[in-house]
Design a protein around this motif. Structure first.
Motif: not given
Length: 358
Positions: A104, A106-107, A117-119, A132-133, A137-138, A142
């Motif tokens: 996990s 954070t961009r 934004r977290n991914y 995935s986001r 919003q997983a 992306e």
């Protein structure tokens, strides 16, 4: 959990736990449950039909009774599962393949996004890395990172380079990615071996004093004559070597001197306040083997510190205390079932290889 968990990770804000299982599902669990969550209360009354096979005689009625009993059993099983998962949780990601690792991240903001934004990045047995986001919003995928030709076992994103991903598995290479764009930046060959090797660990460590940005890699494989003999017994081995690289400014890996440990590498952690790494080793088995046991246990942990741009063996009082006072003896004369169970816990990656079938 519904299935056996394989990977745990904290979300970047450390408010939630991401729990993935090998069946491909990822759940999010709050560290502190919300006040709105209500625990499930299982039904205590068990269904019992008024009729029995002693009072029903026709074939149709017997079939109807059997169907009622099956429905009652399914309802009881569902109630038991709901009670077993009697905590706040939510399924957010699903794979159709065995999920092997997850990170996990954070961009940070850049030219394409105006705010962090977290991914969630997940890897599977079918050579896929999915981007995935983050929650909630997983469900939005992306990007995919394609390039591996064998299963992926480990993912690593350095804290100082959040757009860089390092992955490894059953290939003969490490992959360095710009995961935001799904591009391969570099393929780094792994050491030559008599047969296939598997990446078992990737760790990113930043040394605050010297500014050294290191990537450590451990692997399973057959790296000696003894290991070639072990192939005949279908038993793998983990290497006692720890590969060392530096992540350069152009986001490529440069190989450094390999660290040799006294036993098979199990895990690694950075002691940031001391610019030191502690490496846990298998102190029961001989180096590069999972079947040959030592005559006496060795140290559980080894420490290294940076000197003149190199990682060298070092002493640490806490680690010395653990090695001296916190060890538990395990008898080396174990039955076959117990030995197999221990090996599967520490050396289970070889089963991911498909051996020629898709």
């Amino acid at each position: 959990m519904p299935k056996r968990p394989s990977v745990l990770a904290l979300t970047p804000n450390e408010n939630d736990i991401l729990c993935a299982d090998k069946f491909g599902d990822v759940y999010i669990i709050p560290v502190i449950p919300s006040s709105e969550y209500k625990r499930v209360v299982a039904e205590e009354k068990e269904y019992a039909p008024s009729a029995t096979n002693l009072t029903v005689h026709t074939k149709r009625n017997l079939e109807s009774l059997e169907q009622q009993m099956r429905q009652a059993a399914l309802k009881k099983k569902a109630s038991a599962e709901a009670t077993a998962l009697n905590f706040e949780h939510q399924a957010i990601i699903g794979h159709v393949s065995m999920l092997t690792d997850m990170v996990s991240v954070t961009r940070p903001p850049d030219s394409t996004i105006s705010h962090p934004r977290n991914y969630i990045l997940t890897a599977d047995r079918d050579e896929h890395i999915r981007v995935s986001r983050g929650h909630p919003q997983a469900h939005v995928i992306e990007q995919y990172c394609f390039g591996h030709t064998s299963f992926i076992s480990k993912l690593c994103i350095p804290s100082w380079a959040p757009n860089v991903l390092i992955s490894g598995g059953g290939d003969k290479h490490l992959f360095v990615w710009n995961w935001v764009e799904g591009q391969v930046l570099q393929k780094v060959p792994l050491p030559e071996s008599e047969t296939d090797i598997t990446v078992s660990g990737i760790w990113a460590v930043s040394d605050n004093a010297d500014g050294l940005k290191s990537i450590f890699v451990a692997f399973e494989g057959y790296v000696s004559l003894e290991s070639v003999i072990i192939i005949n017994t279908n038993t793998g081995s983990r290497s006692s070597q720890l590969l060392c690289y530096t992540l350069e400014n152009d986001n490529t890996l440069k190989q450094q001197e390999t660290l040799q440990l006294s036993g098979n590498v199990i895990d690694l952690v950075s002691i940031g306040s001391k610019d030191t790494i502690a490496v846990s080793v298998d102190n029961l088995r001989e180096p590069n083997s999972t079947s040959v046991w030592r005559s006496s246990p060795q140290a559980l942990l080894e420490t290294f510190r940076v000197e003149a741009g190199k990682w060298v063996p070092a002493e640490d009082s806490i680690v010395s205390s653990i090695n001296t006072d916190s060890s538990t003896l395990v008898h080396t004369e174990l039955d076959e079932k117990t030995t197999k169970s221990l090996n599967e816990q520490l050396y289970g990656l070889s089963v991911l290889r498909k051996n020629g079938w898709n």
